[in-house]
Scaffold this motif. Structure first.
Motif, PDB file in Angstrom:
ATOM      1  N   HIS A 191       7.970  14.595   7.735  1.00 24.92           N
ATOM      2  CA  HIS A 191       7.681  15.453   6.585  1.00 24.92           C
ATOM      3  C   HIS A 191       7.338  14.624   5.349  1.00 24.92           C
ATOM      4  CE1 HIS A 191       8.387  19.382   8.329  1.00 24.92           C
ATOM      5  NE2 HIS A 191       9.513  18.956   8.869  1.00 24.92           N
ATOM      6  N   GLU A 192       8.054  13.516   5.140  1.00 24.87           N
ATOM      7  CA  GLU A 192       7.742  12.627   4.013  1.00 24.87           C
ATOM      8  C   GLU A 192       6.316  12.078   4.147  1.00 24.87           C
ATOM      9  OE1 GLU A 192       9.297  11.689   1.256  1.00 24.87           O
ATOM     10  OE2 GLU A 192      11.382  12.322   1.546  1.00 24.87           O
ATOM     11  N   ALA A 193       5.910  11.768   5.375  1.00 21.37           N
ATOM     12  CA  ALA A 193       4.585  11.199   5.621  1.00 21.37           C
ATOM     13  C   ALA A 193       3.485  12.254   5.585  1.00 21.37           C
ATOM     14  CB  ALA A 193       4.577  10.484   6.977  1.00 21.37           C
ATOM     15  N   GLY A 194       3.872  13.517   5.703  1.00 20.85           N
ATOM     16  CA  GLY A 194       2.874  14.596   5.718  1.00 20.85           C
ATOM     17  C   GLY A 194       2.071  14.643   7.005  1.00 20.85           C
ATOM     18  N   LEU A 195       2.677  14.214   8.111  1.00 19.03           N
ATOM     19  CA  LEU A 195       1.970  14.168   9.394  1.00 19.03           C
ATOM     20  C   LEU A 195       2.172  15.466  10.180  1.00 19.03           C
ATOM     21  CD1 LEU A 195       3.011  10.550  10.440  1.00 19.03           C
ATOM     22  CD2 LEU A 195       0.693  11.298   9.856  1.00 19.03           C
ATOM     23  N   ALA A 196       1.139  15.867  10.889  1.00 14.47           N
ATOM     24  CA  ALA A 196       1.234  17.038  11.766  1.00 14.47           C
ATOM     25  C   ALA A 196       1.931  16.628  13.060  1.00 14.47           C
ATOM     26  CB  ALA A 196      -0.158  17.571  12.073  1.00 14.47           C
ATOM     27  N   PHE A 197       2.891  17.427  13.488  1.00 16.36           N
ATOM     28  CA  PHE A 197       3.598  17.126  14.733  1.00 16.36           C
ATOM     29  C   PHE A 197       4.235  18.403  15.265  1.00 16.36           C
ATOM     30  CE2 PHE A 197       6.870  17.120  11.568  1.00 16.36           C
ATOM     31  CZ  PHE A 197       8.053  17.431  12.204  1.00 16.36           C
ATOM     32  N   GLU A 198       4.596  18.340  16.547  1.00 12.59           N
ATOM     33  CA  GLU A 198       5.284  19.461  17.176  1.00 12.59           C
ATOM     34  C   GLU A 198       6.743  19.060  17.415  1.00 12.59           C
ATOM     35  OE1 GLU A 198       5.477  21.842  21.436  1.00 12.59           O
ATOM     36  OE2 GLU A 198       3.741  20.561  21.006  1.00 12.59           O
ATOM     37  N   PRO A 199       7.704  19.723  16.747  1.00 11.46           N
ATOM     38  CA  PRO A 199       9.096  19.429  17.043  1.00 11.46           C
ATOM     39  C   PRO A 199       9.505  20.100  18.358  1.00 11.46           C
ATOM     40  CG  PRO A 199       8.944  21.053  15.268  1.00 11.46           C
ATOM     41  CD  PRO A 199       7.544  20.746  15.708  1.00 11.46           C
ATOM     42  N   VAL A 200      10.125  19.341  19.253  1.00 14.55           N
ATOM     43  CA  VAL A 200      10.538  19.873  20.558  1.00 14.55           C
ATOM     44  C   VAL A 200      12.053  19.723  20.670  1.00 14.55           C
ATOM     45  CG1 VAL A 200      10.277  19.716  23.060  1.00 14.55           C
ATOM     46  CG2 VAL A 200       8.329  19.188  21.566  1.00 14.55           C
ATOM     47  N   LEU A 201      12.729  20.855  20.789  1.00 12.37           N
ATOM     48  CA  LEU A 201      14.192  20.849  20.877  1.00 12.37           C
ATOM     49  C   LEU A 201      14.633  20.339  22.242  1.00 12.37           C
ATOM     50  CD1 LEU A 201      16.921  21.605  19.615  1.00 12.37           C
ATOM     51  CD2 LEU A 201      16.577  23.924  20.454  1.00 12.37           C
ATOM     52  N   ALA A 202      15.423  19.265  22.222  1.00 10.11           N
ATOM     53  CA  ALA A 202      15.957  18.680  23.462  1.00 10.11           C
ATOM     54  C   ALA A 202      17.474  18.596  23.292  1.00 10.11           C
ATOM     55  CB  ALA A 202      15.355  17.302  23.709  1.00 10.11           C
ATOM     56  N   SER A 203      18.181  19.517  23.879  1.00 10.58           N
ATOM     57  CA  SER A 203      19.631  19.589  23.695  1.00 10.58           C
ATOM     58  C   SER A 203      20.330  18.330  24.207  1.00 10.58           C
ATOM     59  CB  SER A 203      20.197  20.810  24.427  1.00 10.58           C
ATOM     60  OG  SER A 203      21.604  20.771  24.443  1.00 10.58           O
ATOM     61  N   THR A 204      21.194  17.760  23.369  1.00 11.29           N
ATOM     62  CA  THR A 204      21.952  16.583  23.806  1.00 11.29           C
ATOM     63  C   THR A 204      23.147  16.991  24.673  1.00 11.29           C
ATOM     64  OG1 THR A 204      23.138  16.668  21.692  1.00 11.29           O
ATOM     65  CG2 THR A 204      21.309  15.113  21.856  1.00 11.29           C
ATOM     66  N   LYS A 205      23.403  18.294  24.760  1.00  7.61           N
ATOM     67  CA  LYS A 205      24.501  18.774  25.617  1.00  7.61           C
ATOM     68  C   LYS A 205      23.991  19.113  27.021  1.00  7.61           C
ATOM     69  CE  LYS A 205      27.593  20.476  22.002  1.00  7.61           C
ATOM     70  NZ  LYS A 205      26.860  20.059  20.803  1.00  7.61           N
ATOM     71  N   SER A 206      22.954  19.951  27.088  1.00  2.64           N
ATOM     72  CA  SER A 206      22.436  20.365  28.403  1.00  2.64           C
ATOM     73  C   SER A 206      21.370  19.407  28.937  1.00  2.64           C
ATOM     74  CB  SER A 206      21.821  21.765  28.304  1.00  2.64           C
ATOM     75  OG  SER A 206      20.630  21.741  27.534  1.00  2.64           O
ATOM     76  N   HIS A 207      20.784  18.612  28.044  1.00  2.00           N
ATOM     77  CA  HIS A 207      19.678  17.712  28.405  1.00  2.00           C
ATOM     78  C   HIS A 207      18.503  18.475  29.005  1.00  2.00           C
ATOM     79  CE1 HIS A 207      22.057  14.214  27.326  1.00  2.00           C
ATOM     80  NE2 HIS A 207      23.059  14.772  27.971  1.00  2.00           N
ATOM     81  N   LYS A 208      18.299  19.669  28.478  1.00  2.00           N
ATOM     82  CA  LYS A 208      17.153  20.485  28.898  1.00  2.00           C
ATOM     83  C   LYS A 208      16.373  20.938  27.671  1.00  2.00           C
ATOM     84  CE  LYS A 208      19.127  22.234  33.208  1.00  2.00           C
ATOM     85  NZ  LYS A 208      18.382  21.280  34.022  1.00  2.00           N
ATOM     86  N   LEU A 209      15.077  21.144  27.871  1.00  2.00           N
ATOM     87  CA  LEU A 209      14.256  21.727  26.823  1.00  2.00           C
ATOM     88  C   LEU A 209      14.434  23.243  26.856  1.00  2.00           C
ATOM     89  CD1 LEU A 209      10.940  19.675  27.202  1.00  2.00           C
ATOM     90  CD2 LEU A 209      13.055  19.057  26.022  1.00  2.00           C
ATOM     91  N   GLN A 210      13.884  23.922  25.872  1.00  2.00           N
ATOM     92  CA  GLN A 210      14.069  25.374  25.793  1.00  2.00           C
ATOM     93  C   GLN A 210      13.441  26.115  26.969  1.00  2.00           C
ATOM     94  OE1 GLN A 210      12.842  25.780  21.509  1.00  2.00           O
ATOM     95  NE2 GLN A 210      14.724  26.978  21.361  1.00  2.00           N
ATOM     96  N   ASP A 211      12.421  25.516  27.588  1.00  2.00           N
ATOM     97  CA  ASP A 211      11.795  26.161  28.750  1.00  2.00           C
ATOM     98  C   ASP A 211      12.481  25.794  30.065  1.00  2.00           C
ATOM     99  OD1 ASP A 211      10.983  23.563  29.200  1.00  2.00           O
ATOM    100  OD2 ASP A 211       8.834  23.970  29.091  1.00  2.00           O
ATOM    101  N   GLY A 212      13.609  25.049  29.961  1.00  2.00           N
ATOM    102  CA  GLY A 212      14.362  24.668  31.162  1.00  2.00           C
ATOM    103  C   GLY A 212      13.995  23.317  31.733  1.00  2.00           C
ATOM    104  N   THR A 213      12.962  22.667  31.182  1.00  2.00           N
ATOM    105  CA  THR A 213      12.550  21.344  31.657  1.00  2.00           C
ATOM    106  C   THR A 213      13.700  20.343  31.506  1.00  2.00           C
ATOM    107  OG1 THR A 213      10.264  21.759  30.996  1.00  2.00           O
ATOM    108  CG2 THR A 213      10.881  19.452  31.324  1.00  2.00           C
ATOM    109  N   ASP A 214      13.903  19.528  32.542  1.00  2.00           N
ATOM    110  CA  ASP A 214      14.925  18.490  32.506  1.00  2.00           C
ATOM    111  C   ASP A 214      14.464  17.365  31.584  1.00  2.00           C
ATOM    112  OD1 ASP A 214      16.856  16.597  32.940  1.00  2.00           O
ATOM    113  OD2 ASP A 214      16.533  16.422  35.096  1.00  2.00           O
ATOM    114  N   TYR A 215      15.184  17.155  30.485  1.00  2.00           N
ATOM    115  CA  TYR A 215      14.782  16.134  29.509  1.00  2.00           C
ATOM    116  C   TYR A 215      14.858  14.731  30.097  1.00  2.00           C
ATOM    117  CZ  TYR A 215      14.569  13.509  25.103  1.00  2.00           C
ATOM    118  OH  TYR A 215      14.220  12.631  24.097  1.00  2.00           O
ATOM    119  N   TYR A 216      15.730  14.511  31.087  1.00  2.00           N
ATOM    120  CA  TYR A 216      15.809  13.195  31.730  1.00  2.00           C
ATOM    121  C   TYR A 216      14.481  12.812  32.389  1.00  2.00           C
ATOM    122  CZ  TYR A 216      20.865  12.714  31.057  1.00  2.00           C
ATOM    123  OH  TYR A 216      22.113  12.575  30.510  1.00  2.00           O
TER     124      TYR A 216
END
Length: 202
Positions: free
Chosen positions: A19-44
């Motif tokens: 945000h400080e840099a003003g760059l466009a990006f997509e934030p992707v939630l990766a739970s540190t508890k379940s280690h899964k993304l919101q769509d169920g993808t295994d973050y490992y």
């Protein structure tokens, strides 16, 4: 670019930097508890180490480790002055701060988040953190930010990890310079934006 993050984790610091840099990006939630993304993808499957942050570039290249990601983001937009120029002594001062924050503060908090850690060990960790904060408070005397008058990616990193003090029982109340610095950083629009995006502010 994609930034893999977990709310309030150390990934908040590159989130702030983006945000400080003003760059466009997509934030992707990766739970540190379940280690899964919101769509169920295994973050490992994305990061075998299972932790955040991780930055995925547009060509699919992935960059791990917060301090490396922070410097990469800063170097994408040098006019924002989020990091001194490579090869200068000031750049090594920034790396000195990033190393100190990562090894002495960030990792100092790690035992306090471990429910299996005996209370005696947690007390030792809190005492060591307090000694580091005592030194840091002196370093922030008569300074706006860690590097002087200019906000840098190190400030975003330190702000992120000092957010953990209250929930882990580390008392920062006696450190007036740290408290004043935290207030300055928290009021920056980019910091507010990143924290709102992670659900840390209403």
């Amino acid at each position: 670019m994609k930034l893999y993050y977990s709310p309030g984790a150390c990934s908040l610091s590159p989130h702030i930097a983006m945000h400080e840099a003003g760059l466009a990006f997509e934030p992707v939630l990766a739970s540190t508890k379940s280690h899964k993304l919101q769509d169920g993808t295994d973050y490992y499957g994305i990061n075998p180490l299972g932790y955040v942050p991780m930055l995925e570039l547009d060509d699919g290249t992935r960059l791990r480790e917060g301090p490396a990601i922070l410097q990469y983001i800063a170097d994408l937009v040098p006019t924002k002055n989020l990091a001194p120029a490579a090869g200068t002594l000031q750049r090594y001062r920034l790396q000195e701060w990033l190393t100190f924050i990562g090894t002495e503060i960030h990792k100092g908090f790690s035992p306090l988040f471990n429910p299996a850690m005996p209370e005696e060990a947690k007390t030792i960790s809190r005492d060591k953190l307090t000694s580091r904060f005592t030194w840091l408070d002196g370093e922030l005397a008569n300074k706006q930010y860690l590097m002087g008058d200019q906000f840098s990616v190190a400030d975003g990193y330190l702000f992120t990890v000092t957010n953990w003090a209250k929930p882990t029982g580390v008392d920062l109340a006696g450190f007036a310079n740290i408290q004043a610095w935290r207030t300055r950083v928290s009021e920056r629009p980019a910091v507010q934006e990143a924290m709102k995006a992670e659900g840390l502010l209403k």
